[in-house]
Design a protein around this motif. Structure first.
Motif: not given
Length: 489
Positions: A141-146, A187-190, A194-196, A201-203
């Motif tokens: 979802x918009x670069x994050x994964x749940x 997964x958390x979008x940066x 922030x470090x990435x 799913x992106x950085x």
């Protein structure tokens, strides 16, 4: 001696069970280590020492243990602290990992088989997340994964919480990215700055829970024997690990979940907000590591452990007496030929009972408090025997050597207590404690000799004056047949 069988409380079943590993004699064990954003405290030490004793005891029982204790080296807390302090996040992590490792080394905590870091396992984490997405258990979802909690019907089996009740009672701010407020980040979008790491799913960076599942899978396999940590990790951390791991692999993740109780300080929960935070640096500057270690083992591992200066000072007295006994054990010389006296035979029976009761205590849900009690009971009997028998026989000397060896083989190898050379122990303790009163060991030894001379010359007034002056400095003298033993309170 019959084979000892370990019985241990399993948080999954909520009862004490006989420990039977999946593939004996191999045992796989995973324990959650630190998130490296601050100095290690007494809670970190309790976890490390409790599972160190379990690790040692399993090895003592003949198991081949593969022990993994992870380090979380990328996390929101780490990023926030590095921003606050203006330190590169990797430098911050290295600083606190070094402090942690030095504290554990001082506490005689054995190194695990593997000590993986989250940032070194990004590819394994990404593979596991992709597997969960492919199985329909996770969504991007918009670069994050749940992880989609409602797709895992047995969610809550460890903590005893039900999904419906959790949804009703949820008080966290709901993200618009989530399908359900209980869904947790894999997964958390940066954000900018922030470090990435690169991902499909992106950085971004991994969520906290997924790293443990990925590392446990890599080093220990799809099903592990033991997973440990503090009671505060049962929910949501370990609950989420179960959902991810079993969702991905369709196999039981953990056979025995073992959780230790938390630290309180003078009866209150230890926390930074209350200002009652007890760091390992503070404790190691004040107390011998074996005092701290014994204190951490003085209460059942599942119970809260209350720290206070009084409680740890009481343990210091017990360890001091223990090392005084070991000191006299080293000094024993047979003064005459002969067999065991009745008193020696009584001591022999106490020693034989000790070995049996010591192992029974540890096999009964790792009862280190009772095991310590058995150790101190034996030590007290040895002290009384040596101090009250002026002429030790050759056979009695042999018995005392056997007891000394037994203490090293049991308490030393399993509890990690009594491992220091007694003379070295006292040298270091005297040096450390005398700094606070502005005296040296040589100065005290000189006064002790002056007192001994005064006593020989029957100048008891001077002898008493020297003793009283030393006592006012917190220096306690004990007169024996061969020497005056002293220590600093």
């Amino acid at each position: 001696m019959e084979k000892t069988t370990l019985k241990i409380y399993n948080t999954l079943s909520k009862k004490i069970e006989t420990f039977i590993p999946l593939n004996p004699p191999k045992v796989t064990m995973y324990v959650c280590g630190i998130t490296a954003y601050d100095s290690p405290h007494l809670g970190h030490a309790r976890s490390a020492v409790v599972f160190d004793v379990l690790y040692r005891f399993l090895q003592y029982l003949g198991y081949k243990v593969i022990y993994v204790r992870n380090i979380t080296d990328i996390d929101d807390k780490i990023i926030n602290r590095s921003n606050q302090e203006g330190i590169f996040w990797k430098d911050l992590v290295e600083k606190y990992i070094k402090e942690y490792e030095e504290a554990l080394e001082a506490l005689n905590v054995l190194k695990p088989t593997y000590e993986p870091r989250a940032s070194e396992h990004i590819s394994e984490i990404i593979d596991l997340i992709q597997k969960l997405i492919d199985k329909g258990l996770a969504y991007e979802s918009d670069g994050d994964v749940y992880f989609e909690v409602q797709k895992f019907p047995s969610y809550g089996k460890l903590s005893g919480r039900k999904i419906d009740e959790l949804i009703t009672g949820v008080r966290i701010e709901v993200s618009e990215k989530k399908k359900n407020p209980l869904d947790f980040a894999l997964w958390k979008s940066a954000k900018p700055g922030e470090p990435f790491w690169e991902s499909p799913w992106g950085k971004g960076r991994p969520g906290w829970h997924i790293e443990c599942s990925a590392m446990a899978l890599k080093y220990l396999g799809e099903t592990i024997d033991i997973h440990g940590g503090g009671l505060d990790l049962i929910f949501p951390h370990h609950e989420n690990e179960i959902a991810q791991s079993e969702g991905a692999n369709d196999k039981p993740f953990v056979r025995y979940f073992i959780h230790h109780g938390l630290i309180t300080v003078n009866g209150e929960k230890m926390s930074k907000s209350l200002g009652n935070f007890v760091t390992m640096e503070y404790l190691l500057n004040k107390f011998h590591p074996e005092v701290i270690r014994a204190f951490l083992l003085s209460t059942n591992y599942r119970s809260p452990l209350d720290y206070s200066e009084t409680n740890i000072k009481n343990m210091e007295k017990a360890i001091y007496h223990f090392y005084e006994t070991l000191y006299w054990l080293k000094k024993v010389q047979p003064l005459r030929e002969g067999l065991l006296s009745d008193k020696a035979r009584k001591l022999e029976r106490v020693w034989q009972e000790f070995e049996k009761k010591f192992l029974e205590a540890l096999s009964d849900d790792l009862n280190t408090a009772l095991a310590l009690g058995q150790l101190f009971t034996l030590e007290n009997e040895v002290y009384n025997f040596i101090s009250r028998n002026p002429a030790i026989t050759t056979e009695e000397s042999v018995l005392l050597e056997k007891i000394e060896k037994s203490i090293k083989q049991t308490a030393g190898k399993i509890l990690g207590i009594g491992i220091s050379d007694p003379s070295d122990f006292w040298q270091k303790e005297r040096d450390k404690k005398l700094k606070s009163v502005g005296k040296t060991v040589e100065e005290i030894e000189k006064l002790v000799k002056e007192r001994e001379k005064a006593r020989k010359e029957k100048n008891f007034a001077l002898a008493d004056q020297i003793r009283d002056n030393l006592q006012n400095l917190g220096i306690i003298l004990k007169d024996t047949r061969t020497e005056t033993f002293w220590y600093v309170e």
